[in-house]
Design an enzyme around this catalytic site. Structure first.
Site, PDB file in Angstrom:
ATOM      1  N   ASN A  85       0.872  -1.181   0.000  1.00 26.72           N
ATOM      2  CA  ASN A  85       0.000   0.000   0.000  1.00 26.72           C
ATOM      3  C   ASN A  85       0.906   1.227   0.000  1.00 26.72           C
ATOM      4  OD1 ASN A  85      -1.795   2.054   0.468  1.00 26.72           O
ATOM      5  ND2 ASN A  85      -2.370   1.391   2.552  1.00 26.72           N
TER       6      ASN A  85
ATOM      7  N   LYS B 177       0.128   4.235  -0.189  1.00 22.75           N
ATOM      8  CA  LYS B 177      -0.475   5.436   0.417  1.00 22.75           C
ATOM      9  C   LYS B 177      -0.251   6.637  -0.528  1.00 22.75           C
ATOM     10  CE  LYS B 177      -0.066   3.194   4.841  1.00 22.75           C
ATOM     11  NZ  LYS B 177       0.073   3.269   6.290  1.00 22.75           N
TER      12      LYS B 177
ATOM     13  N   HIS C  58      -9.361   1.498   5.038  1.00 22.48           N
ATOM     14  CA  HIS C  58      -8.081   1.645   5.738  1.00 22.48           C
ATOM     15  C   HIS C  58      -8.271   2.573   6.932  1.00 22.48           C
ATOM     16  CE1 HIS C  58      -3.927   2.631   6.636  1.00 22.48           C
ATOM     17  NE2 HIS C  58      -3.596   1.544   5.976  1.00 22.48           N
TER      18      HIS C  58
ATOM     19  N   GLU D 292      -6.585   4.913   8.013  1.00 23.34           N
ATOM     20  CA  GLU D 292      -6.331   6.334   7.713  1.00 23.34           C
ATOM     21  C   GLU D 292      -7.561   6.971   7.061  1.00 23.34           C
ATOM     22  OE1 GLU D 292      -2.687   5.603   5.592  1.00 23.34           O
ATOM     23  OE2 GLU D 292      -1.775   4.953   7.476  1.00 23.34           O
TER      24      GLU D 292
ATOM     25  N   GLU E 107      -5.101  -4.751  10.604  1.00 25.11           N
ATOM     26  CA  GLU E 107      -4.065  -3.735  10.785  1.00 25.11           C
ATOM     27  C   GLU E 107      -4.288  -3.009  12.107  1.00 25.11           C
ATOM     28  OE1 GLU E 107      -2.273  -2.603   6.644  1.00 25.11           O
ATOM     29  OE2 GLU E 107      -3.711  -1.110   7.304  1.00 25.11           O
TER      30      GLU E 107
ATOM     31  N   GLY F 157       3.014   2.308  10.750  1.00 25.07           N
ATOM     32  CA  GLY F 157       3.972   3.391  10.581  1.00 25.07           C
ATOM     33  C   GLY F 157       4.706   3.769  11.854  1.00 25.07           C
TER      34      GLY F 157
ATOM     35  N   SER G 132       3.892  -2.216  10.132  1.00 21.83           N
ATOM     36  CA  SER G 132       5.352  -2.311  10.280  1.00 21.83           C
ATOM     37  C   SER G 132       5.911  -3.677   9.895  1.00 21.83           C
ATOM     38  CB  SER G 132       5.778  -1.927  11.702  1.00 21.83           C
ATOM     39  OG  SER G 132       5.370  -0.585  11.983  1.00 21.83           O
TER      40      SER G 132
HETATM   41  P1  13P Z   1       3.312   0.357   7.638  1.00 19.51           P
HETATM   42  O1  13P Z   1       3.783  -0.929   7.002  1.00 19.51           O
HETATM   43  O2  13P Z   1       4.022   1.574   7.158  1.00 19.51           O
HETATM   44  O3  13P Z   1       3.228   0.245   9.123  1.00 19.51           O
HETATM   45  O4  13P Z   1       1.784   0.564   7.120  1.00 19.51           O
HETATM   46  C1  13P Z   1       0.896  -0.470   7.225  1.00 19.51           C
HETATM   47  C2  13P Z   1      -0.336  -0.085   6.491  1.00 19.51           C
HETATM   48  O5  13P Z   1      -1.066   0.788   6.908  1.00 19.51           O
HETATM   49  C3  13P Z   1      -0.605  -0.780   5.227  1.00 19.51           C
HETATM   50  O6  13P Z   1      -1.887  -0.503   4.768  1.00 19.51           O
END
Ligand code: 13P
Length: 253
Positions: free
Chosen positions: A9, A11, A94, A96, A166, A172, A212
């Site tokens: 992803n 983002k 997601h 976010e 997640e 992150g 992560s």
């Molecule tokens: P990270 O791998 O940067 O922690 O992000 C995970 C994520 O949100 C994937 O959709």
């Protein structure tokens, strides 16, 4: 034989020219499991990525979609628009988007239905915040998300959805859920799906872990029974790291 999906992803990262250069780097890795590797990219990169991936076997997709087919929704992108490009996947719900863009279980549910109808595989994200986990309520929270998100979706259609667990506190932050924590929740999710549908549906589902994930922890996460892959943010932006995770999955086949 283990089935996996290793999905990156991106983002809000990579312009179209950066995307093209990155896909060239990725193709040079010659994945033995290319069909199980996917990149989920910004809308503006979709055509470039599609062309760059041609013939590689690697899949691609978007990170969001609107549930209406067309209309006065300034700034939005519809399922027919994604269908015409030919995307394989679309991320839905997601954390976010839930946190910053008013995504709710109700809109998630509508989006899942229109994607399935169009033959695009949704990657549905669920997961709890740190606050919820500290109260020991992660199962009740994620179970509630699943019940609401799958409302009115048939067993046949449920098997067409990939679920990504997640935990928000691991996204992150560099703080990965332990393999045991991740497995516990992925097994819990499979159990909820068995309760809502049946064992055949639950067993057929791909359940991913995200938060992560990186080459150094991929193997221990991916070898868990109920973890069928990863949804990878930060580490999916570097070809070597992303390939390291895909290779860890290939080695477990
Ligand atoms: P990270 O791998 O940067 O922690 O992000 C995970 C994520 O949100 C994937 O959709």
């Amino acid at each position: 034989m283990n089935k996996f999906l290793i999905a990156g992803n991106w983002k809000m990262n990579k312009t179209a020219s950066e995307a093209k250069a990155f896909i060239e780097e990725l193709k040079a890795k010659n994945f033995s499991n290319a069909e199980e590797v996917a990149v989920l990219v910004p809308f503006t990169d979709l055509y470039t990525v599609k062309d760059a991936l041609a013939g590689s076997g690697i899949k691609f997709g978007a990170q969001n979609v609107h549930f209406e087919a067309s209309g006065a929704f300034t700034g939005e992108v519809s399922v027919p628009m994604l269908s015409e490009i030919g995307v394989d996947y679309c991320v839905i719900g997601h954390s976010e988007r839930r946190e910053y863009f008013n995504e709710t279980d109700e809109t998630v549910n509508k989006k899942l239905k229109v994607l399935i109808e169009a033959g695009i595989t949704p990657i549905l994200c669920v997961g709890e915040s740190l606050e919820v986990r500290e109260k020991g309520e992660e199962q009740a929270f994620v179970g509630g998300q699943l019940v609401a998100d799958f409302e009115g979706i048939s067993a046949k259609d449920a098997t067409k959805i990939v679920i990504a667990y997640e935990p928000i506190w691991a996204i992150g932050t560099g703080k990965t859920a332990t393999p045991e924590q991740a497995e516990e929740m992925c097994a819990f999710i499979r159990g909820v799906m068995e309760g809502m549908y049946d064992a055949v549906v639950a067993e057929s589902l791909l359940i991913l872990y995200g938060g992560s994930m990186k080459p150094s922890n991929a193997k221990e996460l991916l070898e868990k029974e109920d973890i069928n892959g990863g949804l990878i943010g930060g580490a999916s932006l570097k070809a070597d790291d992303f390939a390291g995770i895909a290779d860890a999955a290939a080695a477990l086949k």
